[in-house]
Design an enzyme around this catalytic site. Structure first.
Site, short mmCIF file in Angstrom:
data_model
loop_
_atom_site.label_atom_id
_atom_site.label_comp_id
_atom_site.label_asym_id
_atom_site.label_seq_id
_atom_site.Cartn_x
_atom_site.Cartn_y
_atom_site.Cartn_z
NE ARG A 228 9.78 51.83 -0.01
CZ ARG A 228 10.17 52.96 -0.57
NH1 ARG A 228 9.31 53.95 -0.74
NH2 ARG A 228 11.41 53.11 -0.97
CG HIS A 276 6.69 55.59 -5.80
ND1 HIS A 276 7.71 54.70 -5.59
CD2 HIS A 276 6.33 56.01 -4.56
CE1 HIS A 276 7.95 54.58 -4.29
NE2 HIS A 276 7.13 55.38 -3.65
#
Length: 313
Positions: A228, A276
């Protein structure tokens, strides 16, 4: 038990594919019929609007369409119902591919060779065997353990660190605050796969990075973050790269996403950036699993892969 409707509330994903697959068995809506819509029994979400589910009287469970669930806990009006996180073979496969790809690229000196190619330099540097390199995985959940297994099969030494004890055959495991520095001191390439919680936010900072082993077969320590973005401090990573604390980094996640065009990480010579994309949620694989879970729950069976609200993941 009567089947209710599914609320599909996603940001950053195109909802139509999810809607098509989920609606094969249940009615799917993108907005409830008012704040207290009694027809909604399940919510499938990703970065939904705050308080969207706070008053739904018959909501039975919330499903995250991504591996992380911090976006759900960010909702101040989160109702007290079970939360299900994604655990799927294809998602695990994607993440394992990404981790192994980046580890091998750093190990086999991909950055150096790409630089040499631009200069038309014909030079073969010393290549160390995988057994001389220690890969440390922060987060030994299902994703971390799958990546560790493949790295072990390639001959790397593998370490693992988790908040609590998570033993794994062939892996030197460390846990908790007491185990963090010993883990770092024994790690050449650090792979971050931790969940984002109040305890882990900002954990990848300069004081942590400077504890990584630098005198190794790589010629310096390496960071790979596919977890994350808010686990890391971007400015601290840049500082570590610029002063030699880090040799290289592969970053798939960032404090602010999309990564601003003004970020120096984009053009940094020692950084490999991906958007991502390490493990993208595929509705073709995940939607049927969610529907099976809903059916089983209505038969009185327990939900799988429940989030521990106290732990935050």
């Amino acid at each position: 038990m009567e089947k209710g409707r599914i609320l599909l509330a996603v940001t950053g994903f195109h909802p139509q594919r999810w809607r098509d697959l989920l609606s094969a068995e249940r009615e799917v809506v993108l907005e409830p019929d008012g704040a207290k819509d009694p027809s909604i029994t399940y919510a499938v979400v990703w970065k939904h609007k705050p308080n969207l589910m706070s008053s739904l009287p018959n909501l039975r469970a919330i499903f995250s369409i991504g591996a992380g669930v911090d976006h759900i806990f960010a909702d101040p009006g989160l109702p007290d119902v079970p939360i299900v996180k994604v655990v799927a073979d294809n998602l695990t496969q994607y993440m394992t591919e990404y981790v192994v790809w980046r580890v091998l690229d750093h190990h086999r000196q991909g950055l150096l060779y790409r630089s040499q190619q631009l200069k038309k330099t014909w030079h073969e540097p010393l290549q160390r065997p995988a057994g001389d390199i220690s890969v440390g995985i922060m987060g030994l959940g299902s994703l971390g353990r799958a990546a560790a297994s493949v790295l072990l099969s390639l001959g790397f030494a593998v370490n693992g660190w988790s908040r609590g004890e998570r033993p794994m055959k062939g892996v030197a495991t460390y846990s908790g605050e007491a185990g963090l520095i010993p883990f770092l001191n024994a790690t050449d390439i650090m792979v971050v796969l931790l969940p984002l919680t109040p305890d882990t936010q900002g954990i990848i900072n300069y004081s942590v990075l400077k504890e990584l082993r630098k005198r190794n077969g790589l010629g310096g320590s390496v960071l790979i973050n596919a977890g994350r973005g808010r686990l890391q401090k971007d400015a601290d990573i840049l500082r570590a790269l610029d002063d030699g604390t880090l040799k290289e980094a592969s970053l798939d996640v960032f404090e602010v996403e999309p990564l601003p065009k003004t970020s120096p990480l984009w053009g940094h010579a020692k950084v490999f950036v991906t958007p991502h994309a390490a493990a993208t949620s595929d509705p073709v694989h995940l939607a049927p699993t969610m529907l099976r879970q809903m059916d089983a729950f209505e038969r009185g069976e327990k939900l799988d892969n429940l989030v521990d609200r106290k732990a935050g993941y």
